[in-house]
Design an enzyme around this catalytic site. Structure first.
Site, short mmCIF file in Angstrom:
data_model
loop_
_atom_site.label_atom_id
_atom_site.label_comp_id
_atom_site.label_asym_id
_atom_site.label_seq_id
_atom_site.Cartn_x
_atom_site.Cartn_y
_atom_site.Cartn_z
NE ARG A 76 -3.93 -2.16 2.08
CZ ARG A 76 -3.80 -3.11 3.02
NH1 ARG A 76 -2.92 -2.98 3.98
NH2 ARG A 76 -4.56 -4.18 2.96
CE LYS A 115 -0.70 14.14 -14.11
NZ LYS A 115 -1.08 14.44 -15.50
CD GLU A 121 6.15 17.42 -21.75
OE1 GLU A 121 5.63 18.34 -21.09
OE2 GLU A 121 5.50 16.44 -22.17
CE LYS A 139 4.83 17.86 -13.42
NZ LYS A 139 4.96 16.72 -14.29
CD GLU A 192 -3.86 16.24 -14.15
OE1 GLU A 192 -4.06 15.06 -13.89
OE2 GLU A 192 -3.21 16.63 -15.13
NE ARG A 206 0.16 17.29 -11.62
CZ ARG A 206 0.80 16.46 -10.81
NH1 ARG A 206 0.63 16.58 -9.52
NH2 ARG A 206 1.58 15.52 -11.27
CG ASN A 239 -2.86 17.66 -18.80
OD1 ASN A 239 -1.91 16.88 -18.72
ND2 ASN A 239 -3.87 17.64 -17.96
CG HIS A 264 0.47 16.64 -22.51
ND1 HIS A 264 1.22 17.78 -22.67
CD2 HIS A 264 1.31 15.73 -21.95
CE1 HIS A 264 2.45 17.57 -22.21
NE2 HIS A 264 2.53 16.34 -21.77
CG HIS A 318 -2.71 11.85 -24.35
ND1 HIS A 318 -3.29 11.88 -23.11
CD2 HIS A 318 -1.38 11.76 -24.12
CE1 HIS A 318 -2.36 11.83 -22.18
NE2 HIS A 318 -1.19 11.77 -22.77
CG HIS A 333 4.78 11.90 -24.11
ND1 HIS A 333 3.40 11.87 -24.16
CD2 HIS A 333 5.09 12.87 -23.19
CE1 HIS A 333 2.91 12.76 -23.31
NE2 HIS A 333 3.91 13.39 -22.71
#
Lengths: 377, 377
Positions: free
Chosen positions: A136, A158, A200, A244, A254, A258, A262, A265, A269, A282
């Site tokens: 956990r 993330k 980025e 960042k 997010e 945040r 993106n 992105h 994507h 990417h």
């Protein structure tokens, strides 16, 4: 909550940027040669001698840096073992995470143990997710060795893996205890991946750092590590990490701010998904996505043709693709609906309004999207 | 931070116990008939009409309560779908979590969507873990239908699945937004499972609630729901939930205090692992583990033969097993070393010192453990 940059004694000393999360703040240490000091740095976090450490890396990175990292950890008294995994985008699956869990089990990692993610974004995502879900949640230290991971993935917690239906659909937020960035490791990075990371960096310029954007413009050629040079490299690593860190500190999970990370992105994507993972890196997809988002912003009167031209020029200077691939419009819209960044069925776009500023919009019509994509060269 | 019990208007109204976490407090609602009000309760949390809800349950529970739950959610305007999974302990695997993720993907769950775990501990653990790891974490509501899940697993945010090497090695902390407990659902629970749940209730008595312990002793027979009766049932659900809520609020991630909830579990896990999952129910193993922990406490002079006899009598009154199975000593020790509750290689035992009080000890020698287990009848 904000990110503070601590000035170092000399130009050669590493710099530390703090990610100011209230519950679990952590440092991002950036500097030539810090890789060999990983062991000390881990001990400084409070991990005692004898702590079990599992280093997860991929074959290439292992060849170049595996020995240095293991030696540093062991010299510092840590019980370090290593697991080498294949870490292409198509190996970013629950099955690979299961391999990391197997290694964790074999090494009998305990709650106070540590996983070190040594490699690019895929290693960081998977090792981070394995740490998030072993017992956990055990500690993870991110040691990114690609430009993309250094400026983006390694900071912010993330983690995750891909699902056949989309990227990163399975994952968790799990903040690292430390991010260690050694620019020297970029020397062995393939040129194409260096460029992908630069996408980025350009993103940070557009969404909030016009000074960084100008510094990149001034460099002229951003397409190789040699062209960029060590001084600008250290600067862009620091400014990207600070950007960042600031956004993550303000919005850990997010909820709102945040989302600006993106930028590029959402459509990126789409490109990755519809062209098949692996066609574009990417960062390349993000570059295409930024130019496409800029075109939508242009169509909506949010920003100027001049700014779109500046953005496009920087993408070109970094040797990145910017042409929208030939994709079926209906497929694009369907893919957008499946994207995580949908809220109440509405696609949320991050759109630029100037170099250094973006807006989140949920009111972009399907017609506007498709017309803008059509218009792209 | 503590758990508050809100008195309800009448004896028949549900009672609400608040789990007072600073970041994400949530209510535990306990009362006959609340199952049919799940939809309203979810809306009261702030989920809007049209929110996608995935109800995860198992075939038995579906037969009895699936329709009521779906109708309640849909009447409240929620877009509810259902996934029925096999949920025996041996199905508590990453593969089953993958089935839940598949359903989440088919239903296009978004970040604002909700998973409802309707069933026993296995459903709760897996649906909770699937929610924790879908889109890096979406909301989950726990609707436990077994006594064990009501008094333990559903409250506190522990989620996870088994690994061939041990129980719950893969998992995450992911707090629910609401826990809804309807004692009426226990009417369809097999008697053996009811008794297994009673082991955790006895545990709350031993670790911190001598009043609850006495109330259980006064009942005489605890082996069936009829013998317990509705009044004591509501009382023990409330007191158990309050005890769990208090400990969780004080120690969300099992840093210290929360470890006392593992009373009976350290040796219980050994029994489960070495006898093979499925030989004993979890609660049965915990009952055996409590009696064994009591014997170790006795050997160390921590508590009295009289208290050990009271504990054993209550275990017997609940129709639970208390005999230590015939296990190889070396295997027991090896299994203890693989347990999650090891810190720095030291096994930590929760040992009773009186009815209503326990201590955490890391200084229990292998000899003491094995001698105490030998001494068990």
């Amino acid at each position: 909550m904000s990110a503070a940059t601590t000035a170092a004694g000399s130009a050669c000393s590493p710099r530390t940027i703090q990610v100011e999360l209230s519950a679990n703040p952590y440092p991002v240490v950036i500097g030539e040669g810090v890789l060999a000091r990983l062991g000390e740095q881990v001990r400084e976090l409070g991990f005692k001698a004898g702590t079990k450490v599992l280093v997860v890396t991929n074959p290439d990175v292992d060849t170049h840096y595996g020995d240095v990292v293991l030696a540093s950890l062991r010299t510092a008294g840590l019980a370090a073992e290593q697991l080498v995994i294949e870490a292409g985008e198509d190996q970013k699956t629950p099955a690979t995470v299961a391999l990391i869990h197997e290694a964790a089990f074999r090494q009998r990692l305990e709650r106070g143990s540590l996983i070190v993610a040594l490699g690019g974004g895929v290693v960081g995502d998977m090792a981070g997710f394995a740490a998030a879900t072993w017992l956990r949640g055990i500690a993870v230290v991110q040691v990114p060795t690609t430009l993309l991971a250094m400026v983006d993935a390694a900071i912010g917690g993330k983690t995750g893996v891909n699902h056949p239906g989309g990227k990163n659909l399975i994952g968790a937020f799990h903040q690292p205890r430390l991010v260690l960035i050694d620019p020297a490791t970029l020397a062995t990075l393939p040129q194409r991946e260096f460029r992908a990371g630069m996408a980025e960096v350009i993103k940070y310029g557009v969404i909030g750092d016009p000074e960084l954007f100008s510094a990149l413009e001034a460099a002229g050629d951003l397409s190789t590590i040699e062209a960029v040079g060590p001084a600008l490299l250290q600067t862009l690593l620091e400014r990207s990490a600070a950007a960042k860190a600031r956004v993550v500190a303000a919005d850990e999970r997010e909820g709102g701010l945040r989302a600006i990370l993106n930028y590029g992105h959402t459509l990126g994507h789409v490109v990755e998904t519809l062209c098949g993972y692996g066609t574009f890196l990417h960062g390349e997809a993000v570059a295409i996505g930024m130019v496409a988002a800029g075109e939508i912003a242009l169509a909506m009167g949010l920003w100027t043709p001049a700014d779109q031209a500046r953005q496009r020029a920087l993408v070109v200077a970094a040797g990145l693709p910017q042409r929208w691939p030939d994709l079926d419009g209906a497929a694009v819209l369907a893919c957008l609906q499946g994207d995580k960044k949908v809220r109440d069925g509405q696609v949320r776009f991050v759109l630029p309004t100037a170099i250094g500023s973006v807006e989140i919009r949920s009111d972009v019509s399907a017609e506007t999207i498709l017309a803008a994509l059509e218009r792209l060269p």
